[in-house]
Write a protein that holds these residues in place. Structure first.
Motif, mmCIF file in Angstrom:
data_model
loop_
_atom_site.group_PDB
_atom_site.id
_atom_site.type_symbol
_atom_site.label_atom_id
_atom_site.label_comp_id
_atom_site.label_asym_id
_atom_site.label_seq_id
_atom_site.Cartn_x
_atom_site.Cartn_y
_atom_site.Cartn_z
ATOM 1 N N GLU A 1 -25.956 5.347 29.265
ATOM 2 C CA GLU A 1 -25.049 5.716 28.186
ATOM 3 C C GLU A 1 -23.864 6.515 28.707
ATOM 4 O O GLU A 1 -22.733 6.362 28.232
ATOM 5 C CB GLU A 1 -25.793 6.501 27.108
ATOM 6 N N ALA A 2 -24.119 7.369 29.687
ATOM 7 C CA ALA A 2 -23.036 8.178 30.257
ATOM 8 C C ALA A 2 -22.001 7.282 30.948
ATOM 9 O O ALA A 2 -20.796 7.542 30.865
ATOM 10 C CB ALA A 2 -23.597 9.195 31.244
ATOM 11 N N LEU A 3 -22.437 6.228 31.616
ATOM 12 C CA LEU A 3 -21.518 5.318 32.284
ATOM 13 C C LEU A 3 -20.691 4.522 31.275
ATOM 14 O O LEU A 3 -19.490 4.306 31.473
ATOM 15 C CB LEU A 3 -22.288 4.367 33.201
ATOM 16 N N VAL A 4 -21.312 4.083 30.182
ATOM 17 C CA VAL A 4 -20.574 3.369 29.142
ATOM 18 C C VAL A 4 -19.510 4.282 28.541
ATOM 19 O O VAL A 4 -18.358 3.884 28.343
ATOM 20 C CB VAL A 4 -21.531 2.866 28.042
ATOM 21 N N ARG A 5 -19.879 5.538 28.260
ATOM 22 C CA ARG A 5 -18.919 6.490 27.697
ATOM 23 C C ARG A 5 -17.778 6.766 28.674
ATOM 24 O O ARG A 5 -16.627 6.946 28.269
ATOM 25 C CB ARG A 5 -19.612 7.794 27.314
ATOM 26 N N LEU A 6 -18.096 6.811 29.967
ATOM 27 C CA LEU A 6 -17.047 7.017 30.967
ATOM 28 C C LEU A 6 -16.052 5.856 30.942
ATOM 29 O O LEU A 6 -14.833 6.073 30.978
ATOM 30 C CB LEU A 6 -17.652 7.150 32.364
ATOM 31 N N GLY A 7 -16.567 4.621 30.891
ATOM 32 C CA GLY A 7 -15.687 3.459 30.829
ATOM 33 C C GLY A 7 -14.788 3.503 29.605
ATOM 34 O O GLY A 7 -13.584 3.232 29.683
ATOM 35 N N ARG A 8 -15.356 3.886 28.461
ATOM 36 C CA ARG A 8 -14.565 3.997 27.231
ATOM 37 C C ARG A 8 -13.490 5.071 27.388
ATOM 38 O O ARG A 8 -12.324 4.861 27.006
ATOM 39 C CB ARG A 8 -15.473 4.338 26.050
ATOM 40 N N ALA A 9 -13.874 6.211 27.919
ATOM 41 C CA ALA A 9 -12.934 7.320 28.044
ATOM 42 C C ALA A 9 -11.784 6.971 28.976
ATOM 43 O O ALA A 9 -10.623 7.324 28.719
ATOM 44 C CB ALA A 9 -13.662 8.563 28.543
ATOM 45 N N ARG A 10 -12.082 6.268 30.068
ATOM 46 C CA ARG A 10 -11.021 5.861 30.985
ATOM 47 C C ARG A 10 -10.046 4.901 30.300
ATOM 48 O O ARG A 10 -8.824 5.010 30.460
ATOM 49 C CB ARG A 10 -11.614 5.203 32.224
ATOM 50 N N ALA A 11 -10.570 3.955 29.531
ATOM 51 C CA ALA A 11 -9.698 3.010 28.823
ATOM 52 C C ALA A 11 -8.840 3.736 27.797
ATOM 53 O O ALA A 11 -7.642 3.468 27.668
ATOM 54 C CB ALA A 11 -10.538 1.930 28.149
ATOM 55 N N GLU A 12 -9.432 4.668 27.063
ATOM 56 C CA GLU A 12 -8.687 5.413 26.050
ATOM 57 C C GLU A 12 -7.599 6.270 26.673
ATOM 58 O O GLU A 12 -6.572 6.546 26.042
ATOM 59 C CB GLU A 12 -9.652 6.281 25.237
ATOM 60 N N ALA A 13 -7.809 6.689 27.927
ATOM 61 C CA ALA A 13 -6.815 7.500 28.621
ATOM 62 C C ALA A 13 -5.741 6.645 29.284
ATOM 63 O O ALA A 13 -4.796 7.183 29.879
ATOM 64 C CB ALA A 13 -7.500 8.375 29.667
#
Length: 255
Positions: A49-61
């Protein structure tokens, strides 16, 4: 060393490796999700879950997929190496780490679909409708657009992929197109497994097509779940005599 200190050390080494590998904006690198990933990697808990959230956060940034995966490769190199210099390598990423992070990154693009009327929400490429509009402009400009322009096509075999891997494969392919054709060409999705480039005919076109074929193979080779979609088929089409005919060609390619 306590848990909190170990997390700080991992974060510091990860940041150093990522910046050395080419992370463009150091001030944008620290995120809450980075801390979550560090904590998960040093714990016995499942880091998925932490890796999925990281991917989302990078895209949002605003980070691209290549940049996001290179940053992930920096983390993997730090975790896998000693305390000396490390060399991030996307090709060395475990498939699960790559899959989860890329999936999170792609989810954000899907959610932004309503804000991208002329863009495909998954790849960020122009839509098929926009490509038809651009071609209509060319056919109004000159009666023989094939003398000056070509349609470069690239396709994948998505019948051998399922779920997230279909999305990731086309997203990786779109990144390759942007690298090879970076001079203002029209880059568009034609169908679920085909993308197109409307580009000028010049002396460099043959070399670019060759580069596209090689770079696409490299990108698709990073994950065994994505690899079966390749090798990418790359070819060039002549523009037909009329706009009606070229629209029929695009429709046929989309199937």
């Amino acid at each position: 060393m306590g848990v909190a200190q170990a997390e700080r050390v991992l974060k510091s080494r990860w940041r150093t490796a990522s910046l050395a590998a080419g992370w463009a904006f150091p001030g944008d690198w620290p995120l809450r999700e980075v801390d979550d990933v560090c904590a998960a990697m040093l714990d016995t808990a499942d880091p998925d879950e932490a890796l999925v959230r990281l991917g989302r956060a990078r895209a949002e940034a605003g980070a691209g997929l290549d940049e996001t995966l290179l940053d992930l490769a920096a983390l993997h190199a730090v975790l896998d190496g000693d305390h000396g210099m490390v060399s991030p390598n996307i090709d060395a990423l475990p498939a699960r780490m790559l899959r989860l992070t890329a999936s999170g990154w792609a989810d954000v693009l899907t959610e932004e679909a309503n804000d991208r009327g002329a863009e495909d929400p998954l790849t960020g490429l122009a839509t098929r409708g926009y490509l038809r509009t651009r071609l209509a402009e060319l056919y109004r400009e000159t009666p023989t657009p094939d003398d000056h322009y070509a349609l470069v096509l690239v396709g994948l075999d998505l019948t051998r992929a399922t779920g997230w891997s279909r999305v990731v494969a086309m997203t990786l392919l779109s990144d390759v197109l942007r690298v090879v054709f970076d001079g203002g060409e029209t880059l568009a999705t034609v169908g679920p497994s085909v993308a197109a480039v409307l580009t000028r005919r010049d002396a460099a076109l043959g070399r670019r097509i060759s580069n596209l074929r090689v770079l696409a193979a490299d990108r698709l080779a990073v994950d065994p779940h994505v690899r079966p979609t390749g090798p990418a088929k790359v070819w060039s089409e002549h523009l037909p005599a009329t706009h009606h005919d070229v629209c029929a060609l695009i429709a046929a390619l989309a199937r």
